[in-house]
Design a protein around this motif. Structure first.
Motif, short mmCIF file in Angstrom:
data_model
loop_
_atom_site.label_atom_id
_atom_site.label_comp_id
_atom_site.label_asym_id
_atom_site.label_seq_id
_atom_site.Cartn_x
_atom_site.Cartn_y
_atom_site.Cartn_z
N ALA A 1 0.85 -1.19 0.00
CA ALA A 1 0.00 0.00 0.00
C ALA A 1 0.88 1.24 0.00
O ALA A 1 2.04 1.20 0.44
CB ALA A 1 -0.90 0.00 1.23
N ILE A 2 0.34 2.32 -0.48
CA ILE A 2 1.04 3.61 -0.47
C ILE A 2 0.49 4.44 0.67
O ILE A 2 -0.72 4.68 0.74
CB ILE A 2 0.85 4.35 -1.81
CG1 ILE A 2 1.41 3.53 -2.96
CG2 ILE A 2 1.50 5.73 -1.75
CD1 ILE A 2 1.09 4.09 -4.33
N GLU A 3 1.38 4.85 1.58
CA GLU A 3 0.98 5.76 2.67
C GLU A 3 0.88 7.18 2.16
O GLU A 3 -0.03 7.91 2.51
CB GLU A 3 2.00 5.71 3.81
CG GLU A 3 1.89 4.52 4.70
CD GLU A 3 2.83 4.63 5.89
OE1 GLU A 3 2.33 4.52 7.01
OE2 GLU A 3 4.05 4.80 5.68
N SER A 4 1.86 7.56 1.34
CA SER A 4 1.91 8.92 0.84
C SER A 4 2.78 8.94 -0.41
O SER A 4 3.71 8.14 -0.53
CB SER A 4 2.51 9.84 1.92
OG SER A 4 2.53 11.16 1.47
N ALA A 5 2.46 9.84 -1.32
CA ALA A 5 3.28 10.00 -2.53
C ALA A 5 3.29 11.46 -2.93
O ALA A 5 2.29 12.17 -2.76
CB ALA A 5 2.75 9.13 -3.67
N VAL A 6 4.43 11.92 -3.42
CA VAL A 6 4.57 13.28 -3.91
C VAL A 6 5.34 13.26 -5.22
O VAL A 6 6.15 12.35 -5.46
CB VAL A 6 5.29 14.21 -2.90
CG1 VAL A 6 4.47 14.38 -1.64
CG2 VAL A 6 6.66 13.70 -2.56
N THR A 7 5.06 14.24 -6.06
CA THR A 7 5.79 14.37 -7.32
C THR A 7 6.40 15.75 -7.40
O THR A 7 5.86 16.72 -6.86
CB THR A 7 4.86 14.16 -8.54
OG1 THR A 7 3.88 15.18 -8.54
CG2 THR A 7 4.21 12.80 -8.51
N ALA A 8 7.54 15.83 -8.05
CA ALA A 8 8.21 17.10 -8.31
C ALA A 8 9.12 16.91 -9.51
O ALA A 8 9.88 15.94 -9.56
CB ALA A 8 9.02 17.53 -7.09
#
Length: 164
Positions: A95-102
């Motif tokens: 599972a993904i707890e958190s994801a960010v893109t930049a």
């Protein structure tokens, strides 16, 4: 339920051209880590391997994890590493707890859960429930995972495997 999913997907497809390019690219990078988790949870190593560029570079080094076998590309070694994880935890879910893109990168905090039902890190099956995390950063190129930096809780896994 399937009709709602279909309609939502159709709406997104119609709206996609209206989404500014940087936002679309960010969404694509986010979708890539979602596919990373989904293919592992589905135990589909072929689809998992297809997420990585052929010239993939893994910058992660861990004293606790076994060294990758010689003669394999980083992509092959990564798929092999996760194949061993699936063999050690046949019911693995990611599972993904958190994801960010930049820019051209996506970072995610993953949670792995499963039962130690096969040999893992050389430890015979214990039947114990395992839960551990990793934080990973990927460079995305041509909608593929091209480079990786990360930290997985290898010490935590080993502690859970060896608990008495």
């Amino acid at each position: 339920m399937e009709r709602r999913i279909f309609l939502a997907g159709a709406a997104l497809a119609v709206m996609a051209p209206a989404i500014p390019s940087p936002a679309r690219e960010s969404l694509g990078r986010r979708t890539l880590v979602e596919r990373f988790a989904a293919t592992l949870s589905a135990h589909d190593l072929s689809a998992f391997g297809a997420l990585f560029a052929d010239d993939y570079v893994n910058h992660q080094i861990s004293a606790a994890a076994p060294a990758p076998p010689t003669g394999l590309t980083p992509k092959q070694a990564t798929v092999g590493y996760f194949a061993a994880r699936l063999a050690g935890m046949p019911d693995l879910q990611v599972a993904i707890e958190s994801a960010v893109t930049a820019d051209d990168k996506v970072a995610a905090s993953f949670v792995y859960t499963g039962t130690h039902g096969g040999s893992y890190f050389g430890i015979a099956p214990t039947g114990r429930a395992l839960r551990f995390t990793s934080c990973d950063i990927f460079l995305v190129r041509n909608n593929l995972l091209a480079e990786h930096w990360g930290m997985g809780d290898i010490a935590g896994i080993l502690a859970q495997l060896r608990a008495r």
